[in-house]
Design a protein around this motif. Sequence first.
Motif, PDB file in Angstrom:
ATOM      1  N   ARG A  42       0.831  -1.208   0.000  1.00  5.98           N
ATOM      2  CA  ARG A  42       0.000   0.000   0.000  1.00  5.98           C
ATOM      3  C   ARG A  42       0.865   1.257   0.000  1.00  5.98           C
ATOM      4  O   ARG A  42       0.613   2.197  -0.762  1.00  5.98           O
ATOM      5  CB  ARG A  42      -0.912  -0.024   1.227  1.00  5.98           C
ATOM      6  N   LEU A  43       1.888   1.288   0.848  1.00  6.78           N
ATOM      7  CA  LEU A  43       2.787   2.443   0.903  1.00  6.78           C
ATOM      8  C   LEU A  43       3.511   2.642  -0.424  1.00  6.78           C
ATOM      9  O   LEU A  43       3.721   3.768  -0.868  1.00  6.78           O
ATOM     10  CB  LEU A  43       3.799   2.286   2.036  1.00  6.78           C
ATOM     11  N   SER A  44       3.892   1.547  -1.050  1.00  7.54           N
ATOM     12  CA  SER A  44       4.576   1.616  -2.338  1.00  7.54           C
ATOM     13  C   SER A  44       3.686   2.245  -3.397  1.00  7.54           C
ATOM     14  O   SER A  44       4.138   3.060  -4.202  1.00  7.54           O
ATOM     15  CB  SER A  44       5.012   0.219  -2.771  1.00  7.54           C
ATOM     16  N   LEU A  45       2.420   1.889  -3.403  1.00  4.30           N
ATOM     17  CA  LEU A  45       1.483   2.440  -4.384  1.00  4.30           C
ATOM     18  C   LEU A  45       1.210   3.917  -4.147  1.00  4.30           C
ATOM     19  O   LEU A  45       1.018   4.680  -5.098  1.00  4.30           O
ATOM     20  CB  LEU A  45       0.163   1.669  -4.353  1.00  4.30           C
ATOM     21  N   LEU A  46       1.197   4.346  -2.896  1.00 11.46           N
ATOM     22  CA  LEU A  46       0.859   5.734  -2.568  1.00 11.46           C
ATOM     23  C   LEU A  46       2.001   6.705  -2.853  1.00 11.46           C
ATOM     24  O   LEU A  46       1.801   7.728  -3.483  1.00 11.46           O
ATOM     25  CB  LEU A  46       0.448   5.852  -1.100  1.00 11.46           C
ATOM     26  N   ASN A  47       3.178   6.416  -2.348  1.00 10.31           N
ATOM     27  CA  ASN A  47       4.300   7.362  -2.423  1.00 10.31           C
ATOM     28  C   ASN A  47       5.586   6.759  -2.955  1.00 10.31           C
ATOM     29  O   ASN A  47       6.576   7.456  -3.050  1.00 10.31           O
ATOM     30  CB  ASN A  47       4.584   7.952  -1.034  1.00 10.31           C
ATOM     31  N   GLY A  48       5.606   5.480  -3.222  1.00  6.83           N
ATOM     32  CA  GLY A  48       6.857   4.818  -3.559  1.00  6.83           C
ATOM     33  C   GLY A  48       7.666   4.590  -2.293  1.00  6.83           C
ATOM     34  O   GLY A  48       7.440   5.244  -1.272  1.00  6.83           O
ATOM     35  N   LEU A  49       8.574   3.656  -2.340  1.00  8.16           N
ATOM     36  CA  LEU A  49       9.404   3.343  -1.180  1.00  8.16           C
ATOM     37  C   LEU A  49      10.830   3.817  -1.419  1.00  8.16           C
ATOM     38  O   LEU A  49      11.352   3.686  -2.524  1.00  8.16           O
ATOM     39  CB  LEU A  49       9.388   1.836  -0.914  1.00  8.16           C
ATOM     40  N   PRO A  50      11.472   4.362  -0.390  1.00  9.22           N
ATOM     41  CA  PRO A  50      12.846   4.835  -0.541  1.00  9.22           C
ATOM     42  C   PRO A  50      13.853   3.692  -0.393  1.00  9.22           C
ATOM     43  O   PRO A  50      13.574   2.679   0.253  1.00  9.22           O
ATOM     44  CB  PRO A  50      12.994   5.837   0.603  1.00  9.22           C
ATOM     45  N   ALA A  51      15.021   3.889  -0.985  1.00  5.41           N
ATOM     46  CA  ALA A  51      16.104   2.921  -0.850  1.00  5.41           C
ATOM     47  C   ALA A  51      16.718   3.043   0.541  1.00  5.41           C
ATOM     48  O   ALA A  51      16.955   4.152   1.026  1.00  5.41           O
ATOM     49  CB  ALA A  51      17.157   3.172  -1.918  1.00  5.41           C
ATOM     50  N   GLY A  52      16.949   1.912   1.174  1.00 11.97           N
ATOM     51  CA  GLY A  52      17.583   1.940   2.476  1.00 11.97           C
ATOM     52  C   GLY A  52      17.232   0.743   3.319  1.00 11.97           C
ATOM     53  O   GLY A  52      16.715  -0.263   2.832  1.00 11.97           O
ATOM     54  N   LYS A  53      17.509   0.885   4.607  1.00 13.92           N
ATOM     55  CA  LYS A  53      17.236  -0.181   5.573  1.00 13.92           C
ATOM     56  C   LYS A  53      16.264   0.357   6.616  1.00 13.92           C
ATOM     57  O   LYS A  53      16.472   1.445   7.168  1.00 13.92           O
ATOM     58  CB  LYS A  53      18.523  -0.634   6.249  1.00 13.92           C
ATOM     59  N   ARG A  60       3.920   5.671  11.775  1.00 16.11           N
ATOM     60  CA  ARG A  60       5.333   5.666  12.187  1.00 16.11           C
ATOM     61  C   ARG A  60       6.265   5.533  10.972  1.00 16.11           C
ATOM     62  O   ARG A  60       7.290   6.193  10.890  1.00 16.11           O
ATOM     63  CB  ARG A  60       5.608   4.534  13.173  1.00 16.11           C
ATOM     64  N   ILE A  61       5.905   4.661  10.044  1.00 19.89           N
ATOM     65  CA  ILE A  61       6.742   4.475   8.853  1.00 19.89           C
ATOM     66  C   ILE A  61       6.746   5.744   8.013  1.00 19.89           C
ATOM     67  O   ILE A  61       7.807   6.198   7.564  1.00 19.89           O
ATOM     68  CB  ILE A  61       6.268   3.248   8.049  1.00 19.89           C
ATOM     69  N   GLU A  62       5.593   6.351   7.809  1.00 18.41           N
ATOM     70  CA  GLU A  62       5.535   7.607   7.050  1.00 18.41           C
ATOM     71  C   GLU A  62       6.296   8.712   7.759  1.00 18.41           C
ATOM     72  O   GLU A  62       6.958   9.532   7.122  1.00 18.41           O
ATOM     73  CB  GLU A  62       4.080   8.011   6.809  1.00 18.41           C
ATOM     74  N   GLN A  63       6.236   8.753   9.091  1.00 15.61           N
ATOM     75  CA  GLN A  63       6.982   9.751   9.869  1.00 15.61           C
ATOM     76  C   GLN A  63       8.483   9.615   9.647  1.00 15.61           C
ATOM     77  O   GLN A  63       9.187  10.604   9.448  1.00 15.61           O
ATOM     78  CB  GLN A  63       6.681   9.626  11.361  1.00 15.61           C
ATOM     79  N   VAL A  64       8.975   8.390   9.708  1.00 14.60           N
ATOM     80  CA  VAL A  64      10.420   8.190   9.563  1.00 14.60           C
ATOM     81  C   VAL A  64      10.886   8.536   8.151  1.00 14.60           C
ATOM     82  O   VAL A  64      11.949   9.127   7.966  1.00 14.60           O
ATOM     83  CB  VAL A  64      10.839   6.777  10.025  1.00 14.60           C
ATOM     84  N   PHE A  65      10.078   8.230   7.140  1.00 12.69           N
ATOM     85  CA  PHE A  65      10.440   8.608   5.772  1.00 12.69           C
ATOM     86  C   PHE A  65      10.427  10.123   5.610  1.00 12.69           C
ATOM     87  O   PHE A  65      11.306  10.695   4.967  1.00 12.69           O
ATOM     88  CB  PHE A  65       9.495   7.965   4.753  1.00 12.69           C
ATOM     89  N   GLU A  66       9.448  10.804   6.199  1.00 15.57           N
ATOM     90  CA  GLU A  66       9.363  12.254   6.111  1.00 15.57           C
ATOM     91  C   GLU A  66      10.558  12.916   6.813  1.00 15.57           C
ATOM     92  O   GLU A  66      11.163  13.850   6.291  1.00 15.57           O
ATOM     93  CB  GLU A  66       8.051  12.740   6.741  1.00 15.57           C
ATOM     94  N   GLU A  67      10.922  12.409   7.973  1.00 20.74           N
ATOM     95  CA  GLU A  67      12.064  12.957   8.703  1.00 20.74           C
ATOM     96  C   GLU A  67      13.360  12.765   7.912  1.00 20.74           C
ATOM     97  O   GLU A  67      14.183  13.666   7.822  1.00 20.74           O
ATOM     98  CB  GLU A  67      12.178  12.309  10.069  1.00 20.74           C
ATOM     99  N   ALA A  68      13.537  11.595   7.327  1.00 20.68           N
ATOM    100  CA  ALA A  68      14.742  11.333   6.524  1.00 20.68           C
ATOM    101  C   ALA A  68      14.757  12.209   5.284  1.00 20.68           C
ATOM    102  O   ALA A  68      15.831  12.614   4.825  1.00 20.68           O
ATOM    103  CB  ALA A  68      14.813   9.862   6.133  1.00 20.68           C
ATOM    104  N   ASN A  69      13.608  12.530   4.744  1.00 25.14           N
ATOM    105  CA  ASN A  69      13.514  13.397   3.568  1.00 25.14           C
ATOM    106  C   ASN A  69      14.044  14.794   3.861  1.00 25.14           C
ATOM    107  O   ASN A  69      14.535  15.475   2.967  1.00 25.14           O
ATOM    108  CB  ASN A  69      12.056  13.464   3.085  1.00 25.14           C
ATOM    109  N   HIS A  70      13.954  15.208   5.116  1.00 23.47           N
ATOM    110  CA  HIS A  70      14.412  16.544   5.508  1.00 23.47           C
ATOM    111  C   HIS A  70      15.748  16.528   6.243  1.00 23.47           C
ATOM    112  O   HIS A  70      16.178  17.539   6.759  1.00 23.47           O
ATOM    113  CB  HIS A  70      13.346  17.218   6.372  1.00 23.47           C
ATOM    114  N   ALA A  71      16.390  15.364   6.291  1.00 22.72           N
ATOM    115  CA  ALA A  71      17.681  15.250   6.993  1.00 22.72           C
ATOM    116  C   ALA A  71      18.801  15.871   6.203  1.00 22.72           C
ATOM    117  O   ALA A  71      18.771  16.013   5.020  1.00 22.72           O
ATOM    118  CB  ALA A  71      17.982  13.791   7.280  1.00 22.72           C
TER     119      ALA A  71
END
Length: 99
Positions: free
Chosen positions: A61-72, A88-99
């Motif tokens: 579902r997450l892959s269809l909505l926004n795509g998944l980032p490369a990583g661990k 929680r998963i969306e939060q961590v991706f959003e935080e990494a996007n602004h790192a």
Amino acid sequence: MEQITLSFPASRTLSGRALAGVVGSGDMEVLFTADSEQALNVEITTSVDNSTARWNALFERLSLLNGLPAGKLIIHDFGATPGVARIRIEQVFEEANHA
């Protein structure tokens, strides 16, 4: 405790590392580290037995909505609902996007 390892094709890149949630909070903790691989590799430690299908469905579902980032992605799940897991998963991706 069940250990689940999953891998999904990545369609985007992020940089840095991020943490969302706290394992002691009673739901879950998610740690993300970006890399240059072409996949999102997920390691889940969960207190919910036989939940591999639920996790696969969530990441599909997450892959269809926004795509998944490369990583661990490391997840410590202690009975969080699917809604909390997604947040929680969306939060961590959003935080990494602004790192």
